[in-house]
Structures are given as C-alpha cells and as structure tokens.
Write a protein that holds these residues in place. Structure first.
Motif, PDB file in Angstrom:
ATOM      1  N   TYR A 195     -51.275  34.105   0.928  1.00 35.34           N
ATOM      2  CA  TYR A 195     -52.195  34.879   1.742  1.00 35.34           C
ATOM      3  C   TYR A 195     -51.413  35.957   2.479  1.00 35.34           C
ATOM      4  O   TYR A 195     -50.348  35.709   3.041  1.00 35.34           O
ATOM      5  N   VAL A 196     -51.904  37.184   2.376  1.00 30.05           N
ATOM      6  CA  VAL A 196     -51.230  38.344   2.949  1.00 30.05           C
ATOM      7  C   VAL A 196     -51.783  38.580   4.353  1.00 30.05           C
ATOM      8  O   VAL A 196     -52.973  38.850   4.513  1.00 30.05           O
ATOM      9  N   ASP A 197     -50.913  38.486   5.334  1.00 29.49           N
ATOM     10  CA  ASP A 197     -51.308  38.588   6.740  1.00 29.49           C
ATOM     11  C   ASP A 197     -50.922  39.973   7.265  1.00 29.49           C
ATOM     12  O   ASP A 197     -49.731  40.301   7.367  1.00 29.49           O
ATOM     13  N   LEU A 198     -51.938  40.769   7.611  1.00 25.22           N
ATOM     14  CA  LEU A 198     -51.703  42.122   8.106  1.00 25.22           C
ATOM     15  C   LEU A 198     -51.833  42.227   9.624  1.00 25.22           C
ATOM     16  O   LEU A 198     -51.771  43.325  10.172  1.00 25.22           O
ATOM     17  N   ARG A 199     -51.989  41.104  10.293  1.00 17.98           N
ATOM     18  CA  ARG A 199     -52.241  41.156  11.737  1.00 17.98           C
ATOM     19  C   ARG A 199     -51.058  41.706  12.520  1.00 17.98           C
ATOM     20  O   ARG A 199     -51.237  42.266  13.608  1.00 17.98           O
ATOM     21  N   LYS A 200     -49.848  41.543  12.014  1.00 13.44           N
ATOM     22  CA  LYS A 200     -48.658  42.080  12.694  1.00 13.44           C
ATOM     23  C   LYS A 200     -48.117  43.336  12.012  1.00 13.44           C
ATOM     24  O   LYS A 200     -47.129  43.927  12.489  1.00 13.44           O
ATOM     25  N   ALA A 201     -48.728  43.721  10.901  1.00 17.42           N
ATOM     26  CA  ALA A 201     -48.205  44.841  10.110  1.00 17.42           C
ATOM     27  C   ALA A 201     -48.293  46.154  10.878  1.00 17.42           C
ATOM     28  O   ALA A 201     -49.292  46.449  11.535  1.00 17.42           O
ATOM     29  N   LYS A 202     -47.228  46.944  10.768  1.00 14.47           N
ATOM     30  CA  LYS A 202     -47.149  48.223  11.467  1.00 14.47           C
ATOM     31  C   LYS A 202     -46.717  49.315  10.493  1.00 14.47           C
ATOM     32  O   LYS A 202     -46.073  49.030   9.474  1.00 14.47           O
ATOM     33  N   ILE A 203     -47.051  50.545  10.829  1.00 13.45           N
ATOM     34  CA  ILE A 203     -46.627  51.686  10.030  1.00 13.45           C
ATOM     35  C   ILE A 203     -45.911  52.678  10.927  1.00 13.45           C
ATOM     36  O   ILE A 203     -46.331  52.942  12.055  1.00 13.45           O
ATOM     37  N   TYR A 204     -44.795  53.203  10.438  1.00 15.05           N
ATOM     38  CA  TYR A 204     -43.998  54.181  11.162  1.00 15.05           C
ATOM     39  C   TYR A 204     -44.102  55.540  10.460  1.00 15.05           C
ATOM     40  O   TYR A 204     -44.365  55.613   9.261  1.00 15.05           O
ATOM     41  N   ARG A 205     -43.869  56.605  11.224  1.00 21.73           N
ATOM     42  CA  ARG A 205     -43.826  57.977  10.689  1.00 21.73           C
ATOM     43  C   ARG A 205     -45.097  58.345   9.918  1.00 21.73           C
ATOM     44  O   ARG A 205     -45.033  59.017   8.882  1.00 21.73           O
ATOM     45  N   ILE A 215     -52.216  61.348  15.777  1.00 22.89           N
ATOM     46  CA  ILE A 215     -51.280  60.763  16.752  1.00 22.89           C
ATOM     47  C   ILE A 215     -49.900  60.715  16.120  1.00 22.89           C
ATOM     48  O   ILE A 215     -49.719  60.134  15.039  1.00 22.89           O
ATOM     49  N   TRP A 216     -48.922  61.310  16.764  1.00 20.35           N
ATOM     50  CA  TRP A 216     -47.567  61.391  16.221  1.00 20.35           C
ATOM     51  C   TRP A 216     -46.569  61.022  17.306  1.00 20.35           C
ATOM     52  O   TRP A 216     -46.787  61.284  18.486  1.00 20.35           O
ATOM     53  N   GLY A 217     -45.460  60.407  16.912  1.00 20.16           N
ATOM     54  CA  GLY A 217     -44.470  59.994  17.896  1.00 20.16           C
ATOM     55  C   GLY A 217     -43.079  60.020  17.317  1.00 20.16           C
ATOM     56  O   GLY A 217     -42.871  60.410  16.157  1.00 20.16           O
ATOM     57  N   PRO A 218     -42.070  59.587  18.087  1.00 20.97           N
ATOM     58  CA  PRO A 218     -40.681  59.526  17.605  1.00 20.97           C
ATOM     59  C   PRO A 218     -40.536  58.484  16.492  1.00 20.97           C
ATOM     60  O   PRO A 218     -41.471  57.705  16.231  1.00 20.97           O
ATOM     61  N   PRO A 219     -39.364  58.429  15.823  1.00 19.42           N
ATOM     62  CA  PRO A 219     -39.184  57.505  14.687  1.00 19.42           C
ATOM     63  C   PRO A 219     -39.498  56.049  14.994  1.00 19.42           C
ATOM     64  O   PRO A 219     -39.947  55.313  14.114  1.00 19.42           O
ATOM     65  N   HIS A 220     -39.290  55.611  16.240  1.00 20.98           N
ATOM     66  CA  HIS A 220     -39.538  54.208  16.572  1.00 20.98           C
ATOM     67  C   HIS A 220     -41.005  53.938  16.922  1.00 20.98           C
ATOM     68  O   HIS A 220     -41.390  52.799  17.161  1.00 20.98           O
ATOM     69  N   PHE A 221     -41.819  54.983  16.938  1.00 19.63           N
ATOM     70  CA  PHE A 221     -43.238  54.817  17.258  1.00 19.63           C
ATOM     71  C   PHE A 221     -43.978  54.253  16.052  1.00 19.63           C
ATOM     72  O   PHE A 221     -43.806  54.691  14.927  1.00 19.63           O
ATOM     73  N   SER A 222     -44.811  53.250  16.260  1.00 21.70           N
ATOM     74  CA  SER A 222     -45.557  52.627  15.161  1.00 21.70           C
ATOM     75  C   SER A 222     -47.012  52.431  15.565  1.00 21.70           C
ATOM     76  O   SER A 222     -47.356  52.456  16.753  1.00 21.70           O
ATOM     77  N   ARG A 223     -47.840  52.214  14.542  1.00 23.90           N
ATOM     78  CA  ARG A 223     -49.262  51.942  14.780  1.00 23.90           C
ATOM     79  C   ARG A 223     -49.668  50.741  13.929  1.00 23.90           C
ATOM     80  O   ARG A 223     -49.146  50.544  12.821  1.00 23.90           O
ATOM     81  N   PRO A 224     -50.595  49.922  14.394  1.00 22.87           N
ATOM     82  CA  PRO A 224     -51.059  48.777  13.593  1.00 22.87           C
ATOM     83  C   PRO A 224     -51.737  49.257  12.304  1.00 22.87           C
ATOM     84  O   PRO A 224     -52.554  50.175  12.343  1.00 22.87           O
ATOM     85  N   ILE A 225     -51.382  48.629  11.199  1.00 21.50           N
ATOM     86  CA  ILE A 225     -51.962  48.993   9.898  1.00 21.50           C
ATOM     87  C   ILE A 225     -53.483  48.891   9.928  1.00 21.50           C
ATOM     88  O   ILE A 225     -54.199  49.776   9.444  1.00 21.50           O
ATOM     89  N   LEU A 226     -53.990  47.808  10.492  1.00 22.83           N
ATOM     90  CA  LEU A 226     -55.434  47.561  10.432  1.00 22.83           C
ATOM     91  C   LEU A 226     -56.236  48.578  11.241  1.00 22.83           C
ATOM     92  O   LEU A 226     -57.438  48.737  11.020  1.00 22.83           O
ATOM     93  N   SER A 227     -55.566  49.277  12.160  1.00 19.72           N
ATOM     94  CA  SER A 227     -56.283  50.303  12.924  1.00 19.72           C
ATOM     95  C   SER A 227     -56.452  51.589  12.120  1.00 19.72           C
ATOM     96  O   SER A 227     -57.193  52.491  12.532  1.00 19.72           O
ATOM     97  N   LEU A 228     -55.771  51.677  10.969  1.00 26.86           N
ATOM     98  CA  LEU A 228     -55.810  52.887  10.158  1.00 26.86           C
ATOM     99  C   LEU A 228     -56.582  52.707   8.857  1.00 26.86           C
ATOM    100  O   LEU A 228     -56.886  53.689   8.175  1.00 26.86           O
ATOM    101  N   ILE A 229     -56.872  51.453   8.487  1.00 23.65           N
ATOM    102  CA  ILE A 229     -57.643  51.196   7.265  1.00 23.65           C
ATOM    103  C   ILE A 229     -59.065  50.836   7.686  1.00 23.65           C
ATOM    104  O   ILE A 229     -59.330  49.733   8.163  1.00 23.65           O
ATOM    105  N   PHE A 230     -59.969  51.784   7.494  1.00 20.16           N
ATOM    106  CA  PHE A 230     -61.352  51.574   7.925  1.00 20.16           C
ATOM    107  C   PHE A 230     -62.202  50.953   6.820  1.00 20.16           C
ATOM    108  O   PHE A 230     -63.322  50.519   7.061  1.00 20.16           O
ATOM    109  N   ASP A 231     -61.642  50.903   5.610  1.00 22.03           N
ATOM    110  CA  ASP A 231     -62.379  50.389   4.464  1.00 22.03           C
ATOM    111  C   ASP A 231     -62.099  48.891   4.330  1.00 22.03           C
ATOM    112  O   ASP A 231     -61.212  48.461   3.585  1.00 22.03           O
ATOM    113  N   SER A 232     -62.858  48.095   5.062  1.00 18.60           N
ATOM    114  CA  SER A 232     -62.633  46.641   5.027  1.00 18.60           C
ATOM    115  C   SER A 232     -62.952  46.053   3.657  1.00 18.60           C
ATOM    116  O   SER A 232     -62.375  45.034   3.263  1.00 18.60           O
TER     117      SER A 232
END
Length: 478
Positions: free
Chosen positions: A319-329, A334-351
């Motif tokens: 089972y693939v768990d995306l609850r902690k998955a993050k994406i960088y760059r 919304i853009w930030g420095p190299p260490h800035f990340s966003r939760p994967i699930l907040s960017l995939i709207f197609d459930s």
C-alpha cells in the motif's frame, strides 16, 4: 650492545615488574635495548609453547626473557623468567626493583587493557586494508549486470573502501560468469581489488561482508501457487546455513527480486537467526515507481518527490502511503528556496486518478511480473546499501522490508515494508511518525497474504487463500 626480548601474559604482575626494570635499564644504559611482547591470557600458553618448541627451550611461566644474538649469528639465548632477569640486572648493572605487589597488579591490569586496545586497532586497520567481500547470488540475472558498474563506482561503499566481488551461481552458468568477470576487470575500477566466480555451494559466502540475494531462476516446472511458495524453502535454508557458517560475523544481507521478496527474506532470517537483524528486503523499487508516476502526473522530476512510504508486501499486496509525501522545487504560484516543500496530496486534485489509475498501474506491474526491471532493481539495491553504510538523507523517510516486532500494529514474525531511517550502520523503524495509523481493514489485507505464505512455506498450511478485498489492487492512502 645488549639486546633483550621481554615477553609475557598481558595481565601478569611479574611481567609488569620486569617491564619497569627493563625500561629503567634502557633509559639509563646506552648499550641496553629491550623489545617487549604481550599476549592475551587466552593465547599465552599456546604462544609460549610454540616459541619454546621452535627454539628448543624449556620454560613454563610468564614472563620469559631472552637475549638476541643475531649479530653473532645465533638464534637467541634464553635468560629465564622474572627471577633470572632480576639476578642478571643486579649482577651486571647493580640495579634492582622495589615495586610493591599492589603496584604490580595495577600495572598488569593497565597492560591488559592496553593490549586489548592495540589488538582492536589492528583489527580495525586490517578492515581498512582488506577489501570488502561482496557476494552476489544468481549472478547470471540481468540485475547483476546492471548492479556491477554502480558497486565499482565508489559511490555505494565510499571512496576509501576497496571491494572484492564474487559472482555466485549454479554450474550451468560458469562460462557466462567467466565472461562477466572478465568484463568487470576491464572496467579498471580503482575501487575493485578483485573479482572471482563461485559455482561450488560448499564454498559460498566465505568471509562475506555483504550478500546480495537476487531472484533465483528455476528450471523446475511448478503447477500450483503452493508449490511455488514451497520451492523457495530449500534454497533459503541452504543460503541461511551457509551464510551463518561461512560469512563474516557482521555480514549484511540484502534481498531483491520480482517475486516473494518478503517470503525469501523471512525464510533467510529463520535459517540464519544469529544475523536476522542484518537481513533486509529492498523496497526502493516500488518507491521509485510510485515517485515516477506522481512526477508524470505533476509534470516534475521524480527526484523532487520525497517521503513516499511503501507498506506491506514489496512484490505483492502493498500500500502506497502519500500522507507524508512532499514535493520540492515545484513550479507553481507558490515558490520557495530549495528546502521549501509542499504536500503531494495538496497538489493532486484528481482523487479518481489517485484511487484508480495510480493503483491500477501498480496492480498491473505486480500481476504481470514486470516490476523491478534490471536497471531499477540494481539502482534500488545499490541505494539501499549506500544508505545502510553511510546513512539515509537526514529527515528523509526510506521504505525497507524488515522483520516486524509489532511496530505500527503489524503482526510479529513477518517481513513487512515500513518507514525507517538508516544511521550508524543500522536501520531504525520510524515509530514516532505522527498520523500514520493504518486501518484494520488495510492491515488485514496486507498481512493476510504474508502470513499465509510463511505458513504454506513451512508446511503449517496446505492451501493458500488470497485475500479478496472489496476493491482490487493496491491501496493509496490519502
């Protein structure tokens, strides 16, 4: 020039007293030289016997002192023990020793501790000089061919470590292994000290520091799933026995492949119980496939995606768990420095894509056996080994198949892929991660097959009944 050799048991008080006297003579007499030898109490008697047999001397106790006569063409003149050395010092140099018994004992204890420290330093130095012995099973498999250039690049074990590779497979592959060994030598890698082949089972894993277990191709015709499961037992039993018998005490075993990876790992642990904690299953292949699929969906680079967790059966019902998955760059509003990340699930709207297409792609790979191609399998194994030796990236979650001890509510005694970190040459389950509880339904679905596989393999269950979930395939947690 008077050249003496003083040898004794490291914890001997009389050696300590003779040593102090000899040091005094050497410091104050320009023509007096002393060479000192200590031996561990456990080996002293055997060492002394060999010395006396070689020189035809008769001496039973510690210490032993002799005078070197090499400058006169002689083999050495036995002086005797502590009493004889004390008499010699009084007669020829008018020097004696007044060391108390308490001081003799204290120095003897210090001598023993110093001796042990020096022996440990010698062993550590030996490990640096001697190459790391890497054994690869089923070396005729495609994954091995792709793995070799990575292992010999210096990136896995580090630039200060030389390795020696042994290609292990059955007798029928001997000619191919010889060709492969020649090709490996042609790499002219500065990190490769040697390469050899082995087709004799009884010689397998001799002094191995690392054992890489790849899929074993079988010529036997298997008619049922149960027969296929049971067919894994003889080889795992043999490998487990030989690894415990022949390999280095600190051997690390890493299991990869396309089928029954968790089962083979737990069987190896069963038949090599003394090194069970040092046997792991590679899950980075599934993790890499998941990251690549997400990257295609988000039109980004897979290396920018971190902390995708793979739970369960690596080559089956996972089972693939995306609850902690993050994406960088990630290029967005919304853009930030190299260490800035966003939760994967907040960017995939197609459930629907996450729950159907994403899941279906993994189901197809598992059912067709096309997951873990040679390149991906090799890269996953090499990366896992690199983390094992040098630590995983700080703060990053890695998925690995390890023996469950009840963490995360997983039943004990099965090999289960779970989130870990590597540090200080070992792995640690990340049991303190918040909000990663697994529902009872998903846990049952994942553990059912693994428990049954183990029972069927060991003869405790006749028929395997695959778990029938409400929805087919792998699950993605959101």
């Amino acid at each position: 020039m008077a050249k003496f050799v003083l040898a004794g048991r490291a914890d001997c008080p009389y050696y300590a007293k003779a040593e102090l006297l000899a040091d005094y003579l050497q410091k104050n007499l320009p023509d007096f030289q002393i060479f000192k030898i200590t031996q561990h109490p456990q080996v002293w008697e055997e060492w002394l016997k060999d010395l006396c047999d070689k020189n035809k001397w008769s001496h039973k106790n510690s210490p032993i002192i002799w005078r070197e006569l090499l400058d006169r063409g002689g083999k050495g003149l036995l002086l005797g023990g502590y009493n004889e050395f004390l008499e010699h010092a009084q007669l020829y140099y008018d020097v004696t020793s007044s060391m108390t018994t308490e001081l003799m004992k204290a120095i003897a204890q210090e001598n023993l501790e110093t001796h042990i420290e020096k022996e440990l330093e010698k062993e550590a130095l030996k490990d640096l000089i001697n190459p790391l012995q890497v054994w690869i099973t089923s070396a005729s498999a495609p994954a091995c061919y792709n793995l070799i250039p990575i292992l010999t690049s210096g990136e896995v074990f580090g630039p200060d470590m030389e390795i020696s590779i042994t290609l292990f497979d059955n007798k029928q592959t001997e000619e191919y292994l010889k060709i492969l060994a020649t090709e490996i030598q042609d790499l002219v890698s500065p990190f490769l000290q040697g390469v050899s082949i082995c087709t004799q089972v009884e010689e397998a894993f001799h002094q191995a520091h690392v054992v890489i277990v790849l899929d074993d191709p079988t010529d036997k015709e298997v008619y049922t799933l149960e027969d296929c499961i049971r067919s894994k037992v003889p080889l795992c039993r043999l490998y487990g026995y030989l690894i415990e018998k022949n390999a280095h005490d600190s051997v690390r075993v890493i299991v990869g492949g396309k089928t029954f990876v968790n089962l083979k790992t737990v069987l190896l642990m069963r038949y090599a119980p003394n090194i069970a904690h040092n046997i792991i299953a590679v899950a980075l292949g599934v993790e890499g496939e998941a990251k690549a699929a997400l990257a295609r969906k988000l039109k980004t680079n897979p290396s920018h995606i971190k902390d995708v967790i793979i739970w369960g059966n690596i080559s089956g019902n996972s089972y693939v768990d995306l609850r902690k998955a993050k994406i960088y760059r990630y290029e967005s509003a919304i853009w930030g420095p190299p260490h800035f990340s966003r939760p994967i699930l907040s960017l995939i709207f197609d459930s629907e894509w996450v729950n159907k297409d994403f899941v279906a792609s993994f189901e197809q790979l598992t059912t067709t056996g096309k997951q873990f191609g040679g390149i991906l399998a090799a890269h996953s194994i090499a990366t896992t080994l690199k983390y094992w030796y040098h630590g995983s990236p700080p703060g990053e979650i890695v998925s690995v198949g390890v023996l469950s001890e009840g963490q995360f509510g997983i039943p004990e005694g099965i090999v289960f892929s779970m989130p870990v970190k590597f540090e200080n040459g070992t792995w640690v389950a990340l049991t303190d991660l918040p909000d990663i509880e697994i529902s009872e339904q998903i846990m049952t679905r994942m553990t059912s097959d693994l428990i049954q596989e183990k029972l069927v393999a060991l003869g405790d269950l006749i028929n395997f009944q695959p778990y029938q979930p409400d929805s087919k395939g792998k699950t993605v947690e959101q």
